[in-house]
Design a protein around this motif. Structure first.
Motif, PDB file in Angstrom:
ATOM      1  N   VAL A  97      12.540 -19.739  31.715  1.00 38.81           N
ATOM      2  CA  VAL A  97      13.003 -21.295  31.635  1.00 38.81           C
ATOM      3  C   VAL A  97      12.680 -21.937  30.348  1.00 38.81           C
ATOM      4  CG1 VAL A  97      10.815 -22.264  32.192  1.00 38.81           C
ATOM      5  CG2 VAL A  97      12.878 -23.157  33.084  1.00 38.81           C
ATOM      6  N   PHE A  98      11.837 -21.417  29.474  1.00 40.02           N
ATOM      7  CA  PHE A  98      11.735 -21.972  28.086  1.00 40.02           C
ATOM      8  C   PHE A  98      12.674 -21.631  27.337  1.00 40.02           C
ATOM      9  CE2 PHE A  98       7.446 -22.131  30.302  1.00 40.02           C
ATOM     10  CZ  PHE A  98       7.186 -23.334  30.321  1.00 40.02           C
ATOM     11  N   ASP A  99      13.546 -20.442  27.524  1.00 43.36           N
ATOM     12  CA  ASP A  99      14.456 -19.957  26.528  1.00 43.36           C
ATOM     13  C   ASP A  99      15.889 -20.732  26.669  1.00 43.36           C
ATOM     14  OD1 ASP A  99      12.406 -18.254  25.403  1.00 43.36           O
ATOM     15  OD2 ASP A  99      13.258 -16.630  26.643  1.00 43.36           O
ATOM     16  N   ARG A 100      15.907 -21.585  27.697  1.00 45.35           N
ATOM     17  CA  ARG A 100      17.110 -22.054  28.176  1.00 45.35           C
ATOM     18  C   ARG A 100      17.525 -23.048  27.251  1.00 45.35           C
ATOM     19  NH1 ARG A 100      18.625 -21.776  33.664  1.00 45.35           N
ATOM     20  NH2 ARG A 100      19.330 -23.805  33.507  1.00 45.35           N
ATOM     21  N   PRO A 101      18.800 -23.741  26.824  1.00 40.91           N
ATOM     22  CA  PRO A 101      19.094 -24.672  26.052  1.00 40.91           C
ATOM     23  C   PRO A 101      18.640 -25.956  26.733  1.00 40.91           C
ATOM     24  CG  PRO A 101      21.112 -23.491  26.913  1.00 40.91           C
ATOM     25  CD  PRO A 101      19.987 -22.825  27.389  1.00 40.91           C
ATOM     26  N   ASP A 102      18.542 -26.268  27.912  1.00 40.02           N
ATOM     27  CA  ASP A 102      18.171 -27.366  28.854  1.00 40.02           C
ATOM     28  C   ASP A 102      16.641 -27.422  29.033  1.00 40.02           C
ATOM     29  OD1 ASP A 102      18.640 -25.366  30.520  1.00 40.02           O
ATOM     30  OD2 ASP A 102      19.550 -26.685  31.970  1.00 40.02           O
ATOM     31  N   ALA A 103      15.944 -26.393  28.521  1.00 38.40           N
ATOM     32  CA  ALA A 103      14.412 -26.328  28.751  1.00 38.40           C
ATOM     33  C   ALA A 103      13.723 -27.460  28.749  1.00 38.40           C
ATOM     34  CB  ALA A 103      13.684 -25.213  27.982  1.00 38.40           C
ATOM     35  N   ALA A 104      14.223 -28.503  27.667  1.00 35.56           N
ATOM     36  CA  ALA A 104      13.279 -29.759  27.489  1.00 35.56           C
ATOM     37  C   ALA A 104      13.660 -30.501  28.384  1.00 35.56           C
ATOM     38  CB  ALA A 104      13.466 -30.446  26.085  1.00 35.56           C
ATOM     39  N   ARG A 105      14.770 -30.661  29.115  1.00 38.84           N
ATOM     40  CA  ARG A 105      15.056 -31.638  30.137  1.00 38.84           C
ATOM     41  C   ARG A 105      14.331 -31.146  31.536  1.00 38.84           C
ATOM     42  NH1 ARG A 105      19.931 -31.968  33.262  1.00 38.84           N
ATOM     43  NH2 ARG A 105      20.719 -30.243  32.058  1.00 38.84           N
ATOM     44  N   ILE A 106      14.401 -29.815  31.756  1.00 37.55           N
ATOM     45  CA  ILE A 106      13.963 -29.337  33.145  1.00 37.55           C
ATOM     46  C   ILE A 106      12.468 -29.444  33.049  1.00 37.55           C
ATOM     47  CG2 ILE A 106      13.599 -27.223  34.040  1.00 37.55           C
ATOM     48  CD1 ILE A 106      16.457 -26.139  33.405  1.00 37.55           C
ATOM     49  N   THR A 107      11.658 -29.177  32.061  1.00 36.48           N
ATOM     50  CA  THR A 107      10.330 -29.133  31.995  1.00 36.48           C
ATOM     51  C   THR A 107       9.962 -30.542  31.974  1.00 36.48           C
ATOM     52  OG1 THR A 107      10.349 -29.108  29.682  1.00 36.48           O
ATOM     53  CG2 THR A 107      10.080 -26.993  30.633  1.00 36.48           C
ATOM     54  N   ALA A 108      10.342 -31.642  31.503  1.00 39.75           N
ATOM     55  CA  ALA A 108      10.190 -32.910  31.563  1.00 39.75           C
ATOM     56  C   ALA A 108      10.320 -33.566  32.956  1.00 39.75           C
ATOM     57  CB  ALA A 108      11.164 -33.675  30.402  1.00 39.75           C
ATOM     58  N   HIS A 109      11.518 -33.066  33.577  1.00 38.39           N
ATOM     59  CA  HIS A 109      11.792 -33.461  34.865  1.00 38.39           C
ATOM     60  C   HIS A 109      10.574 -32.838  35.763  1.00 38.39           C
ATOM     61  CE1 HIS A 109      15.023 -33.692  38.334  1.00 38.39           C
ATOM     62  NE2 HIS A 109      13.984 -34.337  38.667  1.00 38.39           N
ATOM     63  N   LEU A 110      10.181 -31.746  35.657  1.00 39.48           N
ATOM     64  CA  LEU A 110       8.951 -31.171  36.413  1.00 39.48           C
ATOM     65  C   LEU A 110       7.715 -32.002  36.262  1.00 39.48           C
ATOM     66  CD1 LEU A 110       9.521 -27.319  35.850  1.00 39.48           C
ATOM     67  CD2 LEU A 110       9.528 -28.620  38.089  1.00 39.48           C
ATOM     68  N   GLY A 111       7.226 -32.130  35.001  1.00 36.83           N
ATOM     69  CA  GLY A 111       6.252 -32.880  34.578  1.00 36.83           C
ATOM     70  C   GLY A 111       6.292 -34.288  35.528  1.00 36.83           C
ATOM     71  N   ALA A 112       7.358 -34.975  35.123  1.00 40.38           N
ATOM     72  CA  ALA A 112       7.462 -36.282  35.982  1.00 40.38           C
ATOM     73  C   ALA A 112       7.506 -36.421  37.247  1.00 40.38           C
ATOM     74  CB  ALA A 112       8.747 -37.101  35.280  1.00 40.38           C
ATOM     75  N   ALA A 113       8.166 -35.261  38.055  1.00 43.19           N
ATOM     76  CA  ALA A 113       8.274 -35.377  39.302  1.00 43.19           C
ATOM     77  C   ALA A 113       7.030 -34.890  40.023  1.00 43.19           C
ATOM     78  CB  ALA A 113       9.312 -34.336  39.729  1.00 43.19           C
ATOM     79  N   LEU A 114       6.274 -33.939  39.363  1.00 40.95           N
ATOM     80  CA  LEU A 114       4.950 -33.817  40.033  1.00 40.95           C
ATOM     81  C   LEU A 114       3.909 -34.761  39.919  1.00 40.95           C
ATOM     82  CD1 LEU A 114       4.918 -29.868  38.893  1.00 40.95           C
ATOM     83  CD2 LEU A 114       5.201 -30.863  41.348  1.00 40.95           C
ATOM     84  N   THR A 115       3.818 -35.395  38.434  1.00 38.86           N
ATOM     85  CA  THR A 115       2.852 -36.608  38.659  1.00 38.86           C
ATOM     86  C   THR A 115       3.224 -37.759  39.470  1.00 38.86           C
ATOM     87  OG1 THR A 115       2.834 -36.217  36.074  1.00 38.86           O
ATOM     88  CG2 THR A 115       2.213 -38.573  36.792  1.00 38.86           C
ATOM     89  N   ASP A 116       4.827 -38.090  39.604  1.00 38.70           N
ATOM     90  CA  ASP A 116       5.027 -39.064  40.609  1.00 38.70           C
ATOM     91  C   ASP A 116       4.558 -38.740  42.016  1.00 38.70           C
ATOM     92  OD1 ASP A 116       6.196 -40.455  38.493  1.00 38.70           O
ATOM     93  OD2 ASP A 116       8.335 -39.864  39.193  1.00 38.70           O
ATOM     94  N   ALA A 117       4.590 -37.317  42.406  1.00 40.49           N
ATOM     95  CA  ALA A 117       4.146 -37.039  43.740  1.00 40.49           C
ATOM     96  C   ALA A 117       2.849 -37.265  43.797  1.00 40.49           C
ATOM     97  CB  ALA A 117       4.465 -35.462  44.081  1.00 40.49           C
ATOM     98  N   ILE A 118       1.988 -36.975  42.919  1.00 41.78           N
ATOM     99  CA  ILE A 118       0.456 -37.173  42.985  1.00 41.78           C
ATOM    100  C   ILE A 118       0.352 -38.577  43.189  1.00 41.78           C
ATOM    101  CG2 ILE A 118      -1.680 -37.027  41.695  1.00 41.78           C
ATOM    102  CD1 ILE A 118      -0.975 -34.198  40.791  1.00 41.78           C
ATOM    103  N   THR A 119       0.943 -39.280  42.456  1.00 38.06           N
ATOM    104  CA  THR A 119       0.456 -40.977  42.140  1.00 38.06           C
ATOM    105  C   THR A 119       0.846 -41.529  43.446  1.00 38.06           C
ATOM    106  OG1 THR A 119       2.382 -41.259  40.797  1.00 38.06           O
ATOM    107  CG2 THR A 119       0.154 -40.903  39.778  1.00 38.06           C
ATOM    108  N   SER A 120       2.237 -41.190  44.065  1.00 38.61           N
ATOM    109  CA  SER A 120       2.641 -41.718  45.168  1.00 38.61           C
ATOM    110  C   SER A 120       1.867 -41.518  46.573  1.00 38.61           C
ATOM    111  CB  SER A 120       3.914 -41.158  45.624  1.00 38.61           C
ATOM    112  OG  SER A 120       3.905 -39.914  45.923  1.00 38.61           O
ATOM    113  N   VAL A 121       0.848 -40.451  46.560  1.00 40.69           N
ATOM    114  CA  VAL A 121       0.022 -40.145  47.593  1.00 40.69           C
ATOM    115  C   VAL A 121      -1.448 -40.584  47.286  1.00 40.69           C
ATOM    116  CG1 VAL A 121      -1.047 -38.411  49.022  1.00 40.69           C
ATOM    117  CG2 VAL A 121       1.414 -38.267  48.563  1.00 40.69           C
ATOM    118  N   ALA A 122      -1.768 -40.425  46.143  1.00 44.18           N
ATOM    119  CA  ALA A 122      -3.190 -40.589  45.575  1.00 44.18           C
ATOM    120  C   ALA A 122      -3.504 -41.668  44.909  1.00 44.18           C
ATOM    121  CB  ALA A 122      -3.818 -39.309  45.158  1.00 44.18           C
ATOM    122  N   GLY A 123      -2.560 -42.553  44.269  1.00 43.26           N
ATOM    123  CA  GLY A 123      -2.828 -43.700  43.707  1.00 43.26           C
ATOM    124  C   GLY A 123      -2.324 -43.778  42.398  1.00 43.26           C
TER     125      GLY A 123
END
Length: 150
Positions: A97-123
């Motif tokens: 996944v890190f070798d893909r031309p869109d890696a920065a976009r995909i990894t940023a999306h993962l980081g934001a989505a997982l953070t949002d999931a945690i904060t939506s449930v735990a605060g």
């Protein structure tokens, strides 16, 4: 082509438990203060699964593997002081996944989505203390049920 189509390419591999083509399992380990996790396990598992599906696509829903770990009070520290506003997520991803031309976009999306999931449930006060780490795994180093998944 949308992000769901793009992200599936590096995750294709030998199907788990068969000789056909399939996908690897997105696997997460999440550490949260016990007082933020207790009683919210099901909601958090659902939110984290939805976050992965948002990035990988619906095909991944039944494959998402999550381990939730409650950290006792005083065992998360920031700047040498105990805090209850930190969380950590480790997500195992294919190294490709890190070798893909869109890696920065995909990894940023993962980081934001997982953070949002945690904060939506735990605060939302956990947001600034939430760390998401993407750990790369070459296909020849991933095993499920004792079997290489490549």
């Amino acid at each position: 082509m949308d992000i769901d189509d793009l992200f599936q390419i590096p995750l294709k591999t030998k199907a788990l438990g068969s000789k056909g083509t399939g996908f690897t399992m997105p696997h997460l380990t999440v550490h949260l203060p016990e007082n933020r996790l207790a009683g919210k396990e099901s909601m958090l598992a659902a939110a984290l699964t939805d976050a992965i599906v948002d990035v990988y696509g619906e095909w991944a829903r039944d494959l998402v593997s999550i381990r939730l770990s409650g950290v006792p009070a005083g065992r998360f520290a920031q700047g040498g002081k105990a805090v209850d506003t930190n969380a950590s997520v480790t997500l195992g991803v294919r190294a490709g996944v890190f070798d893909r031309p869109d890696a920065a976009r995909i990894t940023a999306h993962l980081g934001a989505a997982l953070t949002d999931a945690i904060t939506s449930v735990a605060g939302d006060d956990l947001r600034t203390g939430t760390m998401v780490e993407l750990v790369a795994s070459p296909p020849e180093r991933t095993f499920v049920g004792g079997t290489l998944t490549v």
